[in-house]
Design a protein around this motif. Structure first.
Motif, PDB file in Angstrom:
ATOM      1  N   ASN B 138      -5.888   0.268   6.211  1.00 26.16           N
ATOM      2  CA  ASN B 138      -5.526  -0.001   4.815  1.00 26.16           C
ATOM      3  C   ASN B 138      -4.941  -1.410   4.691  1.00 26.16           C
ATOM      4  O   ASN B 138      -3.715  -1.586   4.699  1.00 26.16           O
ATOM      5  CB  ASN B 138      -4.513   1.040   4.336  1.00 26.16           C
ATOM      6  CG  ASN B 138      -5.059   2.440   4.477  1.00 26.16           C
ATOM      7  OD1 ASN B 138      -6.054   2.792   3.861  1.00 26.16           O
ATOM      8  ND2 ASN B 138      -4.432   3.241   5.322  1.00 26.16           N
ATOM      9  N   ILE B 139      -5.815  -2.380   4.559  1.00 26.57           N
ATOM     10  CA  ILE B 139      -5.340  -3.765   4.542  1.00 26.57           C
ATOM     11  C   ILE B 139      -4.567  -4.086   3.270  1.00 26.57           C
ATOM     12  O   ILE B 139      -3.933  -5.129   3.174  1.00 26.57           O
ATOM     13  CB  ILE B 139      -6.506  -4.774   4.713  1.00 26.57           C
ATOM     14  CG1 ILE B 139      -7.538  -4.568   3.593  1.00 26.57           C
ATOM     15  CG2 ILE B 139      -7.150  -4.666   6.068  1.00 26.57           C
ATOM     16  CD1 ILE B 139      -8.552  -5.694   3.528  1.00 26.57           C
ATOM     17  N   ASN B 140      -4.621  -3.162   2.298  1.00 31.18           N
ATOM     18  CA  ASN B 140      -3.892  -3.377   1.045  1.00 31.18           C
ATOM     19  C   ASN B 140      -2.405  -3.061   1.188  1.00 31.18           C
ATOM     20  O   ASN B 140      -1.627  -3.390   0.314  1.00 31.18           O
ATOM     21  CB  ASN B 140      -4.491  -2.504  -0.065  1.00 31.18           C
ATOM     22  CG  ASN B 140      -4.617  -1.055   0.365  1.00 31.18           C
ATOM     23  OD1 ASN B 140      -5.007  -0.770   1.478  1.00 31.18           O
ATOM     24  ND2 ASN B 140      -4.275  -0.126  -0.503  1.00 31.18           N
ATOM     25  N   ARG B 141      -2.015  -2.407   2.274  1.00 22.92           N
ATOM     26  CA  ARG B 141      -0.597  -2.030   2.445  1.00 22.92           C
ATOM     27  C   ARG B 141      -0.022  -2.871   3.575  1.00 22.92           C
ATOM     28  O   ARG B 141      -0.328  -2.652   4.746  1.00 22.92           O
ATOM     29  CB  ARG B 141      -0.478  -0.532   2.731  1.00 22.92           C
ATOM     30  CG  ARG B 141      -1.080   0.248   1.567  1.00 22.92           C
ATOM     31  CD  ARG B 141      -0.882   1.710   1.570  1.00 22.92           C
ATOM     32  NE  ARG B 141      -1.727   2.278   0.531  1.00 22.92           N
ATOM     33  CZ  ARG B 141      -1.325   2.545  -0.712  1.00 22.92           C
ATOM     34  NH1 ARG B 141      -0.078   2.353  -1.057  1.00 22.92           N
ATOM     35  NH2 ARG B 141      -2.169   3.020  -1.614  1.00 22.92           N
ATOM     36  N   TRP B 144       1.300  -1.716   7.068  1.00 22.23           N
ATOM     37  CA  TRP B 144       0.395  -1.052   8.002  1.00 22.23           C
ATOM     38  C   TRP B 144      -0.544  -2.104   8.611  1.00 22.23           C
ATOM     39  O   TRP B 144      -1.665  -2.308   8.147  1.00 22.23           O
ATOM     40  CB  TRP B 144      -0.382   0.049   7.277  1.00 22.23           C
ATOM     41  CG  TRP B 144       0.512   1.203   6.877  1.00 22.23           C
ATOM     42  CD1 TRP B 144       1.796   1.421   7.277  1.00 22.23           C
ATOM     43  CD2 TRP B 144       0.177   2.294   6.009  1.00 22.23           C
ATOM     44  NE1 TRP B 144       2.282   2.572   6.704  1.00 22.23           N
ATOM     45  CE2 TRP B 144       1.317   3.132   5.929  1.00 22.23           C
ATOM     46  CE3 TRP B 144      -0.955   2.639   5.292  1.00 22.23           C
ATOM     47  CZ2 TRP B 144       1.346   4.290   5.153  1.00 22.23           C
ATOM     48  CZ3 TRP B 144      -0.930   3.799   4.532  1.00 22.23           C
ATOM     49  CH2 TRP B 144       0.208   4.621   4.470  1.00 22.23           C
ATOM     50  N   GLU B 200       2.557 -11.629   1.225  1.00 24.97           N
ATOM     51  CA  GLU B 200       2.600 -10.180   1.041  1.00 24.97           C
ATOM     52  C   GLU B 200       3.265  -9.494   2.243  1.00 24.97           C
ATOM     53  O   GLU B 200       4.008  -8.526   2.085  1.00 24.97           O
ATOM     54  CB  GLU B 200       1.186  -9.642   0.830  1.00 24.97           C
ATOM     55  CG  GLU B 200       1.190  -8.339   0.053  1.00 24.97           C
ATOM     56  CD  GLU B 200      -0.197  -7.879  -0.357  1.00 24.97           C
ATOM     57  OE1 GLU B 200      -1.183  -8.439   0.126  1.00 24.97           O
ATOM     58  OE2 GLU B 200      -0.262  -6.939  -1.171  1.00 24.97           O
ATOM     59  N   GLN B 258       2.627  -0.361  -1.775  1.00 21.36           N
ATOM     60  CA  GLN B 258       1.909  -1.630  -1.869  1.00 21.36           C
ATOM     61  C   GLN B 258       2.442  -2.364  -3.096  1.00 21.36           C
ATOM     62  O   GLN B 258       2.934  -1.747  -4.033  1.00 21.36           O
ATOM     63  CB  GLN B 258       0.402  -1.442  -1.932  1.00 21.36           C
ATOM     64  CG  GLN B 258      -0.143  -0.726  -3.155  1.00 21.36           C
ATOM     65  CD  GLN B 258      -1.672  -0.688  -3.136  1.00 21.36           C
ATOM     66  OE1 GLN B 258      -2.314  -1.523  -2.524  1.00 21.36           O
ATOM     67  NE2 GLN B 258      -2.244   0.282  -3.820  1.00 21.36           N
ATOM     68  N   PHE B 259       2.333  -3.683  -3.076  1.00 24.01           N
ATOM     69  CA  PHE B 259       3.063  -4.484  -4.066  1.00 24.01           C
ATOM     70  C   PHE B 259       2.202  -4.819  -5.267  1.00 24.01           C
ATOM     71  O   PHE B 259       2.280  -5.874  -5.843  1.00 24.01           O
ATOM     72  CB  PHE B 259       3.618  -5.738  -3.389  1.00 24.01           C
ATOM     73  CG  PHE B 259       4.539  -5.364  -2.286  1.00 24.01           C
ATOM     74  CD1 PHE B 259       5.847  -5.037  -2.560  1.00 24.01           C
ATOM     75  CD2 PHE B 259       4.081  -5.258  -0.981  1.00 24.01           C
ATOM     76  CE1 PHE B 259       6.696  -4.639  -1.558  1.00 24.01           C
ATOM     77  CE2 PHE B 259       4.925  -4.854   0.029  1.00 24.01           C
ATOM     78  CZ  PHE B 259       6.236  -4.542  -0.252  1.00 24.01           C
ATOM     79  N   PHE B 260       1.359  -3.877  -5.628  1.00 27.16           N
ATOM     80  CA  PHE B 260       0.515  -4.100  -6.795  1.00 27.16           C
ATOM     81  C   PHE B 260       0.959  -3.209  -7.942  1.00 27.16           C
ATOM     82  O   PHE B 260       1.001  -3.619  -9.091  1.00 27.16           O
ATOM     83  CB  PHE B 260      -0.940  -3.802  -6.438  1.00 27.16           C
ATOM     84  CG  PHE B 260      -1.864  -3.916  -7.605  1.00 27.16           C
ATOM     85  CD1 PHE B 260      -2.122  -5.153  -8.159  1.00 27.16           C
ATOM     86  CD2 PHE B 260      -2.439  -2.794  -8.165  1.00 27.16           C
ATOM     87  CE1 PHE B 260      -2.962  -5.265  -9.259  1.00 27.16           C
ATOM     88  CE2 PHE B 260      -3.283  -2.899  -9.263  1.00 27.16           C
ATOM     89  CZ  PHE B 260      -3.542  -4.137  -9.812  1.00 27.16           C
TER      90      PHE B 260
END
Lengths: 199, 262
Positions: B138-141, B144, B200, B258-260
């Motif tokens: 999960n490259i969006n978090r 991780w 990020e 996640q920071f979105f």
């Protein structure tokens, strides 16, 4: 082959939330979760202020990160580009929720993951998604991106500016934001520019 | 200023029972690995280890079932009727089931030992690797990171070797210090990578620090402690076990952000 996409003209969106209500009604979305929500961000300092009303939902990505992580194959991409879920195969592991960079997925109380599917049941009847049909300012365009004369293709072609959310994630969203009100394009969650636009 | 009509679905998707799963799967995968080594080397305790592996896998599967929102829909059968090797959970499911079957035959001492050993090599490796892999994809978090593919198997082995020490297995003493020290070092590198990484990643570091950073540091210290506890075998086992479990749990729990969303 069709490639369904949606474009939202942020210069026309007034944040009335009719699309969100229509989505909830049409898809019987449970209380506490959302297939579609509106993010209202004020950007700039007086007197150079702008408000970005940005509807957000599943972006039906070209490279959806939610699909390869699904262990049962219940998340899949249809031939016409809709990222969909076969709820009968979903084990509720939440791997796809973790993978989605846009927080578009949620756990339905029925024990399966759910999200926007571009109102696929309506498309099969030749109707538009509920959010598109409901929008009072006609800021949403929907159609086949492979058809240059479709509403979405025309809207994107005529826009002054086209952005997608989180382009750095490489997901290739099929939901485009047109004519963002801030000079830098789309805002992030803290009102700052998202790194770079799609075009 | 940002306001919402409706909200992004940014709430935690894995809750506290999932933390038990991440603890039990560490023990199950690690014990399957120990059983594999014991089977290959014809260790006299191989059958006992196999039985413990079976128990741990069953315990882990029971935890998964209990926490599953689809527990009465019986859709889990699809894990074994599809071929989705890009999905870490599919890899983990097969790893656990292969380990379970092979351990059963090792326990009853039937069939070709070589085949069960080979199945345990594949199964235990998959079971050890998949939790870290399931997070790292999960490259969006930002919390991780790919380093979890190393940190999670290492900490899993720390927990198993610690349990083996408590059960007075003579071989375990040799491995606890190098494994726990290696875990602590990777943990420090993980923090350093976040603190000096992209914007990020740095946001992630700040978020981790404000939501459990001191506890994370305590976990790393506990992992490093066995080097100083050589003469206190019970403490040298309990302390790194706690450290490994704390570090793993915090990464799973806090890393869901996640920071979105907001």
């Amino acid at each position: 082959m069709k490639r369904y996409a949606m474009a939202i003209d942020l210069a026309s969106c007034v944040g009335c939330s009719a699309c969100s209500v229509a989505c909830t009604m049409e898809n019987d979305v449970p209380i506490g979760v959302h297939r579609l929500w509106i993010r209202n961000t004020t950007v700039g300092t007086f007197p150079d202020l702008a408000v970005e009303f940005r509807p957000e939902q599943c972006l039906h990505c070209e490279n959806p990160p939610c699909v390869p992580v699904c262990p049962t194959g219940c998340c899949y991409v249809t031939e016409d580009g809709i990222v969909d879920i076969d709820t009968k195969k979903c084990i509720g592991c939440s791997a796809c929720i973790a993978a989605c960079p846009y927080d578009a997925r949620f756990m339905h109380p029925g024990g399966y993951v759910s999200k926007c599917d571009f109102c696929r049941h309506r498309l099969e009847e030749g109707r538009l998604p509920a959010c598109v049909e409901t929008c009072p300012t006609l800021c949403r365009s929907f159609g086949d991106l492979n058809d240059p004369n479709s509403a979405v293709s025309v809207a994107i072609r005529n826009a002054d500016r086209v952005d997608v959310l989180r382009p750095e994630q490489g997901t290739g969203p099929n939901l485009y934001y047109l004519n963002a009100p801030a000079a830098f394009g789309l805002t992030s969650q803290i009102g700052q520019p998202i790194e770079e636009g799609a075009h | 200023m940002t306001e919402f009509y409706g909200l992004p679905n940014s709430a935690h998707f894995w809750h506290w029972p999932s933390l038990f799963h991440f603890a039990f799967v560490a023990l199950a995968g690690g014990m399957a690995f120990v059983t594999m080594i014991a089977t290959i080397t014809k260790h006299p305790k191989a059958r006992t280890y196999a039985l413990i592996t079976i128990g741990l896998i069953v315990l882990d599967l029971a935890t998964l079932w209990a926490e599953s929102p689809a527990r009465w829909r019986f859709t889990h059968v699809w894990l074994f009727f599809t071929f989705t090797p890009t999905a870490p959970i599919w890899i983990g499911a097969w790893g656990l089931i292969l380990s379970l079957v092979a351990s059963f035959f090792v326990w009853i001492a039937k069939g070709p030992r070589l085949l069960w050993s080979a199945l345990l090599v594949v199964g235990s490796s998959a079971a050890l690797l998949y939790p870290g892999l399931a997070l790292a994809v999960n490259i969006n978090r930002p919390l991780w990171t790919t380093l979890l593919i190393v940190l999670f198997p290492l900490t899993a082995m720390v927990t198993v070797v610690a349990v083996a020490m408590l059960l007075r297995q003579p071989w375990a003493k040799r491995y606890i210090v190098p494994l726990s020290l290696a875990s602590a070092v990777v943990g420090v590198v993980y923090l350093f990578g976040l603190a000096t990484g992209t914007a990020e990643a740095q946001q992630g570091f700040t978020y981790l620090w404000s939501h459990g950073g001191p506890l994370f540091l305590v976990g790393l210290v506990l992992l490093a402690a066995p080097a100083f506890l050589r003469r206190l075998p019970i403490l040298a086992a309990v302390v790194p076990f706690l450290g490994a479990t704390v570090v793993r749990s915090l990464i799973v729990d806090i890393g869901q952000h996640q920071f979105f969303g907001f």
